[in-house]
Every structure is written in C-alpha cells, then in structure tokens.
Design a protein around this motif. Structure first.
Motif, PDB file in Angstrom:
ATOM      1  N   LEU A  73       1.069  -2.400  19.713  1.00  0.00           N
ATOM      2  CA  LEU A  73       0.501  -1.100  19.326  1.00  0.00           C
ATOM      3  C   LEU A  73      -0.692  -0.781  20.219  1.00  0.00           C
ATOM      4  O   LEU A  73      -1.397  -1.688  20.674  1.00  0.00           O
ATOM      5  CB  LEU A  73       0.002  -1.118  17.879  1.00  0.00           C
ATOM      6  N   PRO A  74      -0.987   0.502  20.440  1.00  0.00           N
ATOM      7  CA  PRO A  74      -2.259   0.873  21.062  1.00  0.00           C
ATOM      8  C   PRO A  74      -3.431   0.444  20.183  1.00  0.00           C
ATOM      9  O   PRO A  74      -3.342   0.490  18.949  1.00  0.00           O
ATOM     10  CB  PRO A  74      -2.173   2.400  21.159  1.00  0.00           C
ATOM     11  N   THR A  75      -4.516   0.043  20.818  1.00  0.00           N
ATOM     12  CA  THR A  75      -5.712  -0.356  20.064  1.00  0.00           C
ATOM     13  C   THR A  75      -6.166   0.701  19.056  1.00  0.00           C
ATOM     14  O   THR A  75      -6.507   0.356  17.920  1.00  0.00           O
ATOM     15  CB  THR A  75      -6.854  -0.704  21.034  1.00  0.00           C
ATOM     16  N   PRO A  76      -6.210   2.011  19.419  1.00  0.00           N
ATOM     17  CA  PRO A  76      -6.665   2.979  18.415  1.00  0.00           C
ATOM     18  C   PRO A  76      -5.786   3.034  17.172  1.00  0.00           C
ATOM     19  O   PRO A  76      -6.297   3.302  16.074  1.00  0.00           O
ATOM     20  CB  PRO A  76      -6.623   4.318  19.171  1.00  0.00           C
ATOM     21  N   VAL A  77      -4.512   2.745  17.308  1.00  0.00           N
ATOM     22  CA  VAL A  77      -3.628   2.764  16.141  1.00  0.00           C
ATOM     23  C   VAL A  77      -3.911   1.559  15.255  1.00  0.00           C
ATOM     24  O   VAL A  77      -3.971   1.673  14.023  1.00  0.00           O
ATOM     25  CB  VAL A  77      -2.151   2.802  16.585  1.00  0.00           C
ATOM     26  N   LEU A  78      -4.116   0.395  15.878  1.00  0.00           N
ATOM     27  CA  LEU A  78      -4.508  -0.793  15.105  1.00  0.00           C
ATOM     28  C   LEU A  78      -5.806  -0.547  14.351  1.00  0.00           C
ATOM     29  O   LEU A  78      -5.915  -0.846  13.151  1.00  0.00           O
ATOM     30  CB  LEU A  78      -4.637  -1.985  16.055  1.00  0.00           C
ATOM     31  N   ALA A  79      -6.800   0.044  15.013  1.00  0.00           N
ATOM     32  CA  ALA A  79      -8.089   0.302  14.369  1.00  0.00           C
ATOM     33  C   ALA A  79      -7.936   1.272  13.204  1.00  0.00           C
ATOM     34  O   ALA A  79      -8.490   1.057  12.114  1.00  0.00           O
ATOM     35  CB  ALA A  79      -9.084   0.853  15.398  1.00  0.00           C
ATOM     36  N   LEU A  80      -7.182   2.336  13.436  1.00  0.00           N
ATOM     37  CA  LEU A  80      -6.985   3.332  12.377  1.00  0.00           C
ATOM     38  C   LEU A  80      -6.270   2.727  11.172  1.00  0.00           C
ATOM     39  O   LEU A  80      -6.684   2.932  10.018  1.00  0.00           O
ATOM     40  CB  LEU A  80      -6.184   4.518  12.908  1.00  0.00           C
ATOM     41  N   LEU A  81      -5.190   1.983  11.411  1.00  0.00           N
ATOM     42  CA  LEU A  81      -4.408   1.432  10.309  1.00  0.00           C
ATOM     43  C   LEU A  81      -5.180   0.364   9.549  1.00  0.00           C
ATOM     44  O   LEU A  81      -4.931   0.153   8.356  1.00  0.00           O
ATOM     45  CB  LEU A  81      -3.083   0.875  10.828  1.00  0.00           C
ATOM     46  N   THR A  82      -6.123  -0.295  10.212  1.00  0.00           N
ATOM     47  CA  THR A  82      -6.987  -1.232   9.490  1.00  0.00           C
ATOM     48  C   THR A  82      -7.695  -0.512   8.348  1.00  0.00           C
ATOM     49  O   THR A  82      -7.811  -1.035   7.237  1.00  0.00           O
ATOM     50  CB  THR A  82      -8.030  -1.853  10.438  1.00  0.00           C
ATOM     51  N   ARG A  83      -8.123   0.716   8.629  1.00  0.00           N
ATOM     52  CA  ARG A  83      -8.804   1.520   7.606  1.00  0.00           C
ATOM     53  C   ARG A  83      -7.816   2.186   6.646  1.00  0.00           C
ATOM     54  O   ARG A  83      -7.955   2.075   5.423  1.00  0.00           O
ATOM     55  CB  ARG A  83      -9.649   2.593   8.286  1.00  0.00           C
ATOM     56  N   GLU A  84      -6.840   2.885   7.198  1.00  0.00           N
ATOM     57  CA  GLU A  84      -5.942   3.695   6.375  1.00  0.00           C
ATOM     58  C   GLU A  84      -5.074   2.841   5.456  1.00  0.00           C
ATOM     59  O   GLU A  84      -4.711   3.286   4.358  1.00  0.00           O
ATOM     60  CB  GLU A  84      -5.070   4.565   7.278  1.00  0.00           C
ATOM     61  N   TRP A  85      -4.714   1.648   5.896  1.00  0.00           N
ATOM     62  CA  TRP A  85      -3.883   0.762   5.075  1.00  0.00           C
ATOM     63  C   TRP A  85      -4.724  -0.262   4.313  1.00  0.00           C
ATOM     64  O   TRP A  85      -4.190  -1.191   3.724  1.00  0.00           O
ATOM     65  CB  TRP A  85      -2.838   0.069   5.941  1.00  0.00           C
ATOM     66  N   GLU A  86      -6.038  -0.079   4.358  1.00  0.00           N
ATOM     67  CA  GLU A  86      -6.989  -0.843   3.538  1.00  0.00           C
ATOM     68  C   GLU A  86      -6.923  -2.344   3.783  1.00  0.00           C
ATOM     69  O   GLU A  86      -6.941  -3.150   2.837  1.00  0.00           O
ATOM     70  CB  GLU A  86      -6.791  -0.521   2.051  1.00  0.00           C
ATOM     71  N   PHE A  87      -6.880  -2.729   5.054  1.00  0.00           N
ATOM     72  CA  PHE A  87      -7.025  -4.137   5.398  1.00  0.00           C
ATOM     73  C   PHE A  87      -8.505  -4.498   5.392  1.00  0.00           C
ATOM     74  O   PHE A  87      -9.377  -3.643   5.524  1.00  0.00           O
ATOM     75  CB  PHE A  87      -6.419  -4.420   6.769  1.00  0.00           C
ATOM     76  N   ASP A  88      -8.781  -5.787   5.280  1.00  0.00           N
ATOM     77  CA  ASP A  88     -10.161  -6.253   5.308  1.00  0.00           C
ATOM     78  C   ASP A  88     -10.685  -6.433   6.729  1.00  0.00           C
ATOM     79  O   ASP A  88     -11.889  -6.406   6.958  1.00  0.00           O
ATOM     80  CB  ASP A  88     -10.276  -7.577   4.544  1.00  0.00           C
ATOM     81  N   ALA A  89      -9.787  -6.620   7.665  1.00  0.00           N
ATOM     82  CA  ALA A  89     -10.149  -6.720   9.080  1.00  0.00           C
ATOM     83  C   ALA A  89      -8.899  -6.479   9.919  1.00  0.00           C
ATOM     84  O   ALA A  89      -7.772  -6.621   9.432  1.00  0.00           O
ATOM     85  CB  ALA A  89     -10.750  -8.084   9.408  1.00  0.00           C
ATOM     86  N   GLY A  90      -9.128  -6.103  11.180  1.00  0.00           N
ATOM     87  CA  GLY A  90      -8.035  -5.913  12.111  1.00  0.00           C
ATOM     88  C   GLY A  90      -8.294  -6.693  13.386  1.00  0.00           C
ATOM     89  O   GLY A  90      -9.448  -6.799  13.828  1.00  0.00           O
ATOM     90  N   ILE A  91      -7.234  -7.242  13.967  1.00  0.00           N
ATOM     91  CA  ILE A  91      -7.352  -8.018  15.202  1.00  0.00           C
ATOM     92  C   ILE A  91      -6.435  -7.409  16.252  1.00  0.00           C
ATOM     93  O   ILE A  91      -5.243  -7.223  16.007  1.00  0.00           O
ATOM     94  CB  ILE A  91      -6.962  -9.494  14.996  1.00  0.00           C
ATOM     95  N   MET A  92      -6.993  -7.111  17.413  1.00  0.00           N
ATOM     96  CA  MET A  92      -6.197  -6.647  18.551  1.00  0.00           C
ATOM     97  C   MET A  92      -6.222  -7.717  19.631  1.00  0.00           C
ATOM     98  O   MET A  92      -7.293  -8.131  20.080  1.00  0.00           O
ATOM     99  CB  MET A  92      -6.759  -5.338  19.097  1.00  0.00           C
TER     100      MET A  92
END
Length: 450
Positions: A73-92
């Motif tokens: 995935l593109p980094t901005p999509v990973l960052a966005l989905l970390t928030r929108e899908w309510e994860f506690d953290a995201g790793i790229m």
C-alpha cells in the motif's frame, strides 16, 4: 548511532537493517502498547519486504499484539487506515525514495500522525534494554477493502465533482507502492489517466524511486508522446509526489508553493509550515495572502508535528511532501495531487503564477558520508562557517547560511549515508558558486575521515 532518523528507521538490508533487528523493534513497539492492541502493517514493493514483514509480524504476535496485514500500500493509505479503522498503531515497511537495497520502518499513531521523537526514543530504549513483554500470542489476519475505504474518504473530503476531467494525466508510479493503486483510484474518479511504470517491482526498473528532474526525462518524453497535460510522479512508497508538464520537470519548490497557495486561499488559518530545506519561493507565492511561513526541522515526522503545533493550513517539504490537516497529519501525496486537479483549469497555471514572481535558482547535491562520521563532519563544517561571510546562521537543523541574495544549507541526511548541500539565489551563477563551495568544503572534510 540512534535507530531512528528523520523518517523512521532506514538502512541497507542485511547490513544496517536485519530481520533480527526488525523482530526486536516490533517487540519493543508491542511492549509499549497494551496486550491485545491492534496494529496494521503494509509495505512498499521492495524485494526485501516479505522477509522483514514476517520478522515484524512475529515480533508483534510474540508480545500479545493482534496484527492486520494490509499488503502493498502507499504510505498515506496505511496512515489513514490506521486512524479510520481504529488501529492502535500502524507500521509501514519502506525506505521511501532510497535505492532498492535499502528498507526501513515508519511508525504511525492511532490518529495517523507519525511517532514523535519522544515516542521513537521510548521504542529505542525498550529495544536497547531487550526487556520485551511475554504474553499469549496475538492473532494475525489479512486486510480487505483498503482501496475502497480510501476512495470513500476522498469522496467525503474533496469536491470530486470539481476535478478537472479535461486534463490528461500521466501516473508515473515508479514501480513503487502507488503502482496500480493510484491509476485505479483516479479511474474510479473518472479522470483521464495514462499509467507509466505502473507494475509493482521492488528493483524499480522503470526509474529511480527518487523522482527528480534527472530521473524523469523518460516520463516527460512519454507525456509529450501521448499529448498529456501533466505527470504525477511518485516515490517508492508514494509519500512524495512531484510534477512534470510538456515543458519538462516543474521543479521542487514550484509545485509545493503552488499547492500551498491553493490550500491557503481557502483556509482561515494564517500559517504554512515547511522546513529549512525549502526555498524562498514559498513566501513569494503567498505574500499577498498575508500568510506566514514557519520553518522547522527536515523530515515528514517533524513537519507533521510542526504543522499541528503551528496551526498551519498545510505543511510542505520541497521534495514533494504534503501534509494537509483536512486529511490528517501525515504525508498524503495522493490527496495533494487531487487538490491540485480540483482547483486548476489548465496545467499551465503553475508556470503562469511563477512567471509573475522574481525568479529564483535552486539546486542541491549530496556528498556520500558514512553514518558514524556524520556528526564529526558537521562539527567541522560549523567551525568553518565564518569563512563563508554570511549575514546570519540558522542551526536548527544542519547549518543554513543567509546572505542578502541567497542562502546555503549543509545538513546530514536523516535517511541515507550522505551530507546534503542546498543553495538558492537570484542568479544561476551565484547558486552554482555557493553549491560548489559548500560541496567542496564537505567533500574535503569527509575525505580526511576515510
């Protein structure tokens, strides 16, 4: 040497960045979170992605954290989905614009902003102590519907009806994380798209993962051949985008200043955030709007936090990083490109704006420098500052020397083993002179340490 640079952890795979290191960094991250926390993970297209991803997943699971694998995935999509899908953290897992032999790790908070230096230090401390939590294994699952979720977000946040569908747009994904994703997204938005280097390939056969004027000539040739209007050129993980038109590469400072103006025109906020690497064109582009440019340290993490703390309408780095709070405090090249396409009538508007402003000449170089000696090299550079006879010195991040007609920046790269030299002035000869002098000075100091 600290683990984290200006944009996460970065290094040559199996030298600076090993699966064992990635496993322990993941354990440190998991230990900093509560048991059963949820973490999402994505990668760019590099050939080392799977072995490093597997090490990270194993580390997270071993400390009781649940993991959702989102794939490439593109980094901005990973960052966005970390928030929108309510994860506690995201790793790229990415090395962004670095060559294929590099890879890295970038961390994002649950609100999508990158980990702060203080948070990175906490992870580094846990990593060094090797006191990782023991817990029942977490669960692993595969993500679904990532592109659809990002598309829904775009439709909610942008006036997609105002997108200029009369423009023919080349999407040069550079065989990176944007491959296939952006073309599909823009097609769903009914834009005229011409894909180039659009097949995922971590060896980046189409061009360098760092889009610059000297790496995009084939893109410009393709644009002209297809009689397209604009080319959007992404880096390896698509957290950067630069632009070309039929006349060629549009430059670094020009698009960032233009898009900053577009955002500032419609925002009640009176500040724009940037870094010490950005040129004076940014001030010139917004001076009639009464907008202040606030500069901070280089790196998208520093920029994101500066944008939020300064209450800025946008944060930009001249390399093609755009942080637009309307989307979130993370670099989103795709969102920025769509902002541009929703506000311009024709591609020529970018050059037209700057034709009416004083002309500035911007150039940069870099001197290879082993990471362990960067600090001592920069210390010696500081000792030679007086010989440049500048009017002022800004040492917030590296050394920026201010002159009446120009500026020169020398700073250690936070993403690769190099010292960067950047100059800008009102004449090409002056820029060339300053850049050469800075480069020769740094090269001589580095050579003494070989």
């Amino acid at each position: 040497m600290p683990l984290f640079g200006t944009s996460g952890i970065r290094g040559v795979v199996d030298q600076d960045l090993t699966p064992g290191l990635c496993h322990e960094v993941a354990q440190a991250l998991a230990t900093s979170l509560t048991v059963r926390s949820r973490v999402c993970l994505a990668t760019d297209t590099r050939v080392s992605r799977n072995v490093l991803k597997e090490a990270i997943i194993a580390g997270l699971l071993s400390c009781g954290v649940d993991v959702t694998d989102l794939g490439i995935l593109p980094t901005p999509v990973l960052a966005l989905l970390t928030r929108e899908w309510e994860f506690d953290a995201g790793i790229m897992v990415t090395a962004s614009h670095n060559p294929p032999e590099f890879n890295g790790i970038k961390l994002f908070n649950r609100d999508s902003i990158g980990y702060s230096p203080e948070q990175e230090w906490q992870i580094e401390r846990l990593y060094s102590q090797k006191q990782f939590r023991e817990a029942p294994s977490g669960m692993l699952q595969q993500g679904r519907g990532m592109r659809e979720s990002y598309l829904d977000f775009i439709r909610q946040k942008l006036p997609v009806k105002s997108l200029n569908r009369g423009l023919k747009v080349v999407i040069d994904a550079g065989n990176g994380a944007a491959s296939g994703f952006v073309t599909s997204l823009f097609t769903d938005l009914d834009l005229q798209v011409l894909p180039l280097n659009d097949v995922p390939d971590g060896l980046f056969p189409g061009r360098s993962p760092e889009p610059r004027g000297d790496t995009l000539q084939t893109t410009v040739d393709f644009l002209r051949e297809k009689e397209a209007d604009l080319a959007l050129c992404f880096d390896g993980d698509a957290d950067r985008v630069v632009f070309c038109d039929r006349e060629g590469f549009l430059g670094f400072n020009e698009p960032t200043a233009f898009i900053s103006r577009l955002v500032a025109e419609r925002s009640p906020k009176s500040r724009i955030a940037s870094t010490v690497e950005s040129g004076r064109l940014l001030e010139l582009a917004v001076q009639d709007l009464g907008v202040e440019v606030v500069r901070g340290k280089v790196g998208d993490v520093h920029l994101a936090h500066l944008t939020r703390e300064a209450g800025a309408s946008i944060g930009t780095e001249q390399v093609g990083v755009y942080i637009i709070p309307e989307a979130g405090y993370y670099p989103d090249s795709i969102f920025a490109a769509l902002v541009l396409l929703s506000r311009v009538g024709k591609a020529g508007e970018i050059r037209e704006l700057f034709a009416g402003l004083p002309r500035l000449f911007f150039d940069k170089s870099k001197v290879p420098c082993p990471n362990p000696v960067k600090e001592s090299v920069m210390q010696e550079v500081r000792g030679r500052v007086e010989s440049f006879e500048s009017k002022g010195v800004n040492d917030l991040d590296g050394i920026r020397l201010e002159f009446d007609d120009a500026w020169l920046l020398i700073r250690a790269s936070g993403t690769e083993p190099a010292i960067r030299v950047i100059a800008e002035s009102e004449s090409p000869s002056r820029t060339e002179e300053l850049l050469a002098r800075g480069t020769v000075t740094v090269q001589a100091i580095v050579d003494k340490r070989r």
